[in-house]
Structure formats: structure tokens, C-alpha cells
Enzyme design. Structure first.
Site, PDB file in Angstrom:
ATOM      1  N   ARG A  93      -3.539   3.672  -1.733  1.00 49.76           N
ATOM      2  CA  ARG A  93      -3.554   2.451  -0.940  1.00 49.76           C
ATOM      3  C   ARG A  93      -2.176   2.077  -0.428  1.00 49.76           C
ATOM      4  O   ARG A  93      -2.033   1.441   0.611  1.00 49.76           O
ATOM      5  CB  ARG A  93      -4.041   1.273  -1.792  1.00 49.76           C
ATOM      6  CG  ARG A  93      -5.424   1.356  -2.287  1.00 49.76           C
ATOM      7  CD  ARG A  93      -5.815   0.032  -2.865  1.00 49.76           C
ATOM      8  NE  ARG A  93      -6.296  -0.855  -1.836  1.00 49.76           N
ATOM      9  CZ  ARG A  93      -5.611  -1.799  -1.268  1.00 49.76           C
ATOM     10  NH1 ARG A  93      -4.369  -2.024  -1.597  1.00 49.76           N
ATOM     11  NH2 ARG A  93      -6.155  -2.554  -0.344  1.00 49.76           N
ATOM     12  N   CYS A 117     -10.905  -0.624  -3.884  1.00 47.35           N
ATOM     13  CA  CYS A 117     -10.627   0.466  -4.807  1.00 47.35           C
ATOM     14  C   CYS A 117     -11.198   0.087  -6.165  1.00 47.35           C
ATOM     15  O   CYS A 117     -11.821  -0.961  -6.315  1.00 47.35           O
ATOM     16  CB  CYS A 117      -9.147   0.764  -4.894  1.00 47.35           C
ATOM     17  SG  CYS A 117      -8.244  -0.400  -5.878  1.00 47.35           S
ATOM     18  N   PRO A 123      -7.787  -6.841  -0.164  1.00 45.91           N
ATOM     19  CA  PRO A 123      -7.628  -6.979   1.290  1.00 45.91           C
ATOM     20  C   PRO A 123      -6.154  -6.926   1.713  1.00 45.91           C
ATOM     21  O   PRO A 123      -5.267  -7.025   0.868  1.00 45.91           O
ATOM     22  CB  PRO A 123      -8.201  -8.370   1.571  1.00 45.91           C
ATOM     23  CG  PRO A 123      -8.043  -9.123   0.288  1.00 45.91           C
ATOM     24  CD  PRO A 123      -8.160  -8.098  -0.817  1.00 45.91           C
ATOM     25  N   ASP A 125      -5.158  -8.914   4.476  1.00 48.79           N
ATOM     26  CA  ASP A 125      -5.090  -9.985   5.471  1.00 48.79           C
ATOM     27  C   ASP A 125      -3.700 -10.632   5.555  1.00 48.79           C
ATOM     28  O   ASP A 125      -3.259 -11.026   6.632  1.00 48.79           O
ATOM     29  CB  ASP A 125      -6.146 -11.060   5.161  1.00 48.79           C
ATOM     30  CG  ASP A 125      -5.991 -11.622   3.762  1.00 48.79           C
ATOM     31  OD1 ASP A 125      -6.063 -10.837   2.788  1.00 48.79           O
ATOM     32  OD2 ASP A 125      -5.771 -12.840   3.616  1.00 48.79           O
ATOM     33  N   GLN A 126      -2.988 -10.718   4.432  1.00 50.10           N
ATOM     34  CA  GLN A 126      -1.677 -11.374   4.449  1.00 50.10           C
ATOM     35  C   GLN A 126      -0.646 -10.530   5.205  1.00 50.10           C
ATOM     36  O   GLN A 126       0.241 -11.065   5.862  1.00 50.10           O
ATOM     37  CB  GLN A 126      -1.180 -11.635   3.015  1.00 50.10           C
ATOM     38  CG  GLN A 126      -2.080 -12.563   2.229  1.00 50.10           C
ATOM     39  CD  GLN A 126      -2.215 -13.935   2.876  1.00 50.10           C
ATOM     40  OE1 GLN A 126      -1.225 -14.593   3.182  1.00 50.10           O
ATOM     41  NE2 GLN A 126      -3.440 -14.336   3.128  1.00 50.10           N
ATOM     42  N   ILE A 334      -5.280 -11.323 -11.513  1.00 48.41           N
ATOM     43  CA  ILE A 334      -4.800 -10.727 -10.258  1.00 48.41           C
ATOM     44  C   ILE A 334      -5.899  -9.930  -9.559  1.00 48.41           C
ATOM     45  O   ILE A 334      -6.112 -10.074  -8.359  1.00 48.41           O
ATOM     46  CB  ILE A 334      -3.574  -9.805 -10.504  1.00 48.41           C
ATOM     47  CG1 ILE A 334      -2.479 -10.553 -11.269  1.00 48.41           C
ATOM     48  CG2 ILE A 334      -3.038  -9.229  -9.195  1.00 48.41           C
ATOM     49  CD1 ILE A 334      -1.795 -11.659 -10.515  1.00 48.41           C
ATOM     50  N   ARG A 404      -0.998  10.235 -11.041  1.00 47.84           N
ATOM     51  CA  ARG A 404      -0.488   9.432  -9.933  1.00 47.84           C
ATOM     52  C   ARG A 404       0.701   8.600 -10.396  1.00 47.84           C
ATOM     53  O   ARG A 404       1.537   8.221  -9.582  1.00 47.84           O
ATOM     54  CB  ARG A 404      -1.575   8.482  -9.415  1.00 47.84           C
ATOM     55  CG  ARG A 404      -2.679   9.177  -8.663  1.00 47.84           C
ATOM     56  CD  ARG A 404      -3.574   8.147  -8.004  1.00 47.84           C
ATOM     57  NE  ARG A 404      -2.752   7.128  -7.388  1.00 47.84           N
ATOM     58  CZ  ARG A 404      -3.070   5.847  -7.295  1.00 47.84           C
ATOM     59  NH1 ARG A 404      -4.217   5.407  -7.740  1.00 47.84           N
ATOM     60  NH2 ARG A 404      -2.265   4.989  -6.726  1.00 47.84           N
TER      61      ARG A 404
END
Ligand code: EPU
Length: 428
Positions: A93, A117, A123, A125-126, A334, A404
Site C-alpha cells: 500500500r 487490506c 482510505p 481521502d486525506q 487505529i 515484508r
């Protein structure tokens, strides 16, 4: 796909672990190389799949990237393709971090929407709202964000942006966009993570004026187009990797582990909780010494943006609470779906009740080895830690996620006495 096999035992962990460079600092810094030409050199970069994915993304866009962890060199190629394709974004991401620098430098960007995910909807959007405030036109087309600078690809203009909530990659993306915008931007309600502060250091090294990175208000005076310089920089230590080994050490009574390179000031919320739980943590020069001499006491935690308790340590601390004396209440604020480790830990004998975004953990005397898997990096790490004290064998499958974010985890744990091995091409 590989698996990690852990043989639990009652042996305390002893010895030294070197903390690697921070993945979540390295990713935005690699993307910041798009803001300049010439050769940038990053040192202390961890050997991780996410770093390889970012290198592949930069190469796709026309950069020449040499990855020789712990060093990465990025050189500008002749052509730039300001695009992040779905094939790469779906793997990671954080690829969305190219959006800000691309549109700031080249006036346009086409970046695949990351989608949801395993840990939540996540999102962006910010990020988009802030770019619009800087004069960008944003359109969504067949799963892609298409962003264009003012008047069909012109220079971004500085803006005052107040984020609705502190977002780490959102703050970083907009810092990079503001780095080449015309004028002085003010970003309010910013994420205060050490990785954001680190990006501020890089942008200053490159030649723009950033003030306040690491606080909730950041001012950035954009540099003139073409004036940002490449850089040479050693990445800060990974506080989440360090925290993970800190919890691993605390699982056994009698453990005594030194974490070389760990930075106490970046981990205060975690250290304070671990000390309340009965773990002895001391700073020794450039290292932290972790000792456990008695039983673990239950503590409650609520995740929050930095400097609060990090969501990226919630799963690992929960494992410690699984073997604590008493009841612990763990609240995740979160991400809406970050308890995937819970059913797996239950299979290992943990006593955990889930109520919405809260987990109530009753400490048990023993965990038992099992075959487990998780679809998130930190959840996978928590299962490896659980395996260290579980009776019998634990097989953590789908290690893809661990790779990862944790460099050589089996070697690092093995070096302090953990019985941990990688099984190549295990059944998944
Ligand atoms: N959010 C929005 N809108 C936005 C952006 C975020 O609603 O435009 C929400 C998110 O859905 C979430 C909250 O804001 O509820 C905070 O998300 P944030 O944007 O801060 O997360 P992120 O930047 O996508 C980074 C780390 C994560 C870490 C989080 C929180 C990187 C590359 N990733 O993600 O790291 O969990 O901050 O600290 O820096 C990991 O390393 O395992 C990992 C997941």
C-alpha cells in the site's frame, strides 16, 4: 511458500541483536528521490520485500535503482513514466507515497488506488483532499487516481491543510508535494511519528525548508523547480522491529538481551508499558538492555497515534499479556480489523475474548504449539513470539508477510537462543 518453525522451550533468550534500519522511514525516503535528479545514496536500509517492491516501482517509472542492502542507490533515468501500476501497489500500500512527489515534480501522476487490506479499509481521502488544496485536479478512473497540477500539469501552489486525523503516509505524501510547491505550506494535525521527522530531515538535506516535522504543525517552504539535490543518508533504526525483539526477550523469565542501535526516545509508550508489566529496560550507550527477572503483570493498552502506544506493537504486546498474571484490556483505535492474530493465539491456548475493538486477555500458564498463519505483518510476528514459549512446535505459515518487514528474523532470534528455522516451500 516458506514457513517458520519454532520449537518452544523454557530457555531464556540471551545475547545481542542489531536493530535494522526502519522500513517505514526507508519507504518514503526512497520515494523522495523522485524529487531530484542525480544519485542518492541510502544507508542502513533493511533487506526486505517492501524495499524490493519500492525499487521495482521506481524502476518501472524509469529510475535506475541498485539494491545492495544495507545500501541502496537511486539514479535518474532519461524517461519518466509518472505511474504506479496496480500490480505493484497491490503488493504494498505504501506505493501511494509516489503520488505527492510525482505530481510535484512532473505535474501529473497516475497511481493505482491501494484498496482495503487485511487490517482495514485504509482510505486515502486525506492525501487527495490536501493535493486538491494545492491546486491539483483529481479524478478517479478504473481504479486509478489521476492527478494533474494546476492548469493542466503546472506547479503546485502552497496551501494550509488541516488533516481530519493524523495520517502517517498522508503527512509524508503532502510534505513531498509541498517540497516543490510555490510558497510556504502549513500542515496541521500532522502525524508525529519519528519516520515523518526523518522525512523532514531528508527534505531539508535536499534543499527545501521544513520546520516542525515530528510535531503536529509542519511548515514547508517549497524549493524552486529543478533545485532539489540528491542526498546521502543513513536511515534511523526500526522502532517496531526493536519493540518486537523487546517483547520476545520478555517472554522468558531470566532473559537478558541487548538491542544494539535501539532508540529509547522513539519507543517511550511501549517501554513504559513493558516496565509496568515488570520488564527491566535500561539504556546502555547506543543500546537497550532488556531483562526479565520475575512474572509478567497484566497491563491495559489503547493504541493511539505517536507518541501514544503504536498499533504496530499491539499484536506483539498481546502475546506477552497471554502469559501475564491477571487480565489485560487491549483496545485498538487505529485500524478496524487488526485482531487477526486473536483466533490463531486462541488455537495456541490463549484466553482472549473479543468485544468490538477491544480484546480482553486472561493470562494463562502455558501456550501450546500449533500450525498458524496470519495475513498481516505484525500479527505474523506476534505468532512467532508466541511460539518461543509454547510447548511443542509452532509452524507460522505464509511468511510472505514477515519478510515484508523483518530482516533475517530467524537468524536474529536464533542468535539469542530461540529455536527458530525457516522451512523452504512449506505447504501453505
Ligand atoms: N486514514 C483515513 N484517511 C486517509 C488516511 C488514513 O481515514 O486518507 C485513516 C486510516 O484508515 C487509519 C488511520 O487514518 O484508520 C491512520 O492511518 P495512517 O494513514 O496513519 O496509516 P498509514 O500511513 O497507511 C502507516 C504505517 C503502518 C502503521 C500506520 C499507523 C507506513 C508505510 N505504514 O500506515 O505500518 O500501522 O501508519 O501507525 O508507514 C506496518 O508497518 O506493519 C504498518 C501497517
Amino acid at each position: 511458500m516458506d514457513a517458520i518453525l519454532i520449537r518452544g522451550n523454557n530457555q531464556p533468550l540471551r545475547g545481542r541483536v542489531r536493530v535494522s534500519g526502519a522500513k517505514n522511514a526507508a519507504l518514503p525516503i526512497l520515494c523522495a528521490t523522485l524529487l531530484s535528479d542525480g544519485e542518492s545514496r541510502l544507508r542502513n536500509v533493511p533487506a526486505l520485500r517492501d524495499i524490493d517492491t519500492t525499487a521495482a516501482l521506481l524502476r518501472f517509472m524509469g529510475r535506475n535503482v541498485e539494491v545492495n542492502a544495507p545500501e541502496v542507490r537511486v539514479l535518474a533515468g532519461s524517461d519518466v513514466r509518472p505511474e504506479a501500476p496496480y500490480e505493484l501497489v497491490k503488493q504494498m500500500r505504501a506505493s501511494v507515497l509516489v503520488l505527492g512527489p510525482l505530481v510535484a515534480r512532473f505535474g501529473r501522476a497516475k497511481v493505482s488506488l491501494p484498496g482495503g487490506c487485511a487490517i482495514g479499509a485504509r482510505p486515502i481521502d486525506q492525501h487527495l483532499k490536501a493535493l486538491e488544496a494545492m491546486g491539483c485536479t483529481i479524478r478517479l478512473d478504473r481504479g486509478y487516481v489521476i492527478a494533474e497540477g494546476p492548469s493542466g500539469g503546472g506547479r503546485l501552489k502552497a496551501a494550509e491543510v488541516c488533516f481530519d486525523l493524523p495520517t502517517v503516509t498522508g503527512t509524508e505524501n503532502i510534505m513531498m508535494a509541498a517540497a516543490l510547491a510555490k510558497g510556504r505550506s502549513t500542515l496541521l494535525n500532522c502525524a508525529r511519528e519519528p519516520e515523518v521527522e526523518e522525512l523532514g530531515r531528508i527534505l531539508n538535506k535536499m534543499g527545501c525548508e521544513v520546520d516542525g516535522a515530528g510535531t503536529d504543525v509542519i511548515h514547508i517552504k517549497g524549493a524552486e523547480p529543478g533545485s532539489l539535490a540528491p542526498f546521502d543518508h543513513a536511515i534511523i533504526p526500526d522502532r517496531i522491529e526493536a519493540g518486537t525483539y523487546m517483547v520476545a526477550a520478555a517472554m522468558h523469565e531470566g532473559s537478558d538481551v541487548i538491542l544494539d542501535g535501539a532508540e529509547l526516545s522513539d519507543m517511550e509508550a511501549l517501554v513504559s508499558k513493558m516496565r509496568s508489566a515488570g520488564v527491566d529496560i535500561e539504556s546502555e550507550g547506543q543500546a537497550l538492555r532488556i531483562r526479565r527477572q520475575g512474572p509478567i503483570r497484566a497491563v491495559n493498552i489503547t493504541t493511539a497515534p505517536h507518541p501514544g502506544f503504536p498499533t504496530d506493537m499491539q499484536a506483539q504486546l498481546m502475546v506477552l499479556m497471554c502469559i501475564a498474571r491477571g487480565e489485560s484490556v487491549i483496545t485498538e483505535t487505529i485500524f478496524e480489523n487488526r485482531f487477526m492474530h486473536v483466533p490463531e493465539l486462541q488455537r495456541m491456548g490463549a484466553s482472549i475474548a473479543l468485544r468490538g475493538n477491544t480484546a480482553v486477555v486472561q493470562g494463562v500458564d502455558k501456550l501450546y504449539g500449533a500450525s498458524v498463519m496470519a495475513t498481516d505483518l505484525r500479527a505474523s510476528a506476534s505468532l512467532v513470539i508466541a511460539g518461543l514459549v509454547a510447548e511443542g512446535e509452532t509452524e507460522v505459515r505464509r511468511v510472505y508477510h514477515l519478510d515484508r518487514g523483518y530482516e533475517h528474523i530467524e537468524e536474529k532470534l536464533g542468535g539469542i537462543g530461540g529455536n527458530v528455522a525457516r522451512v523452504r516451500n512449506a505447504e501453505s
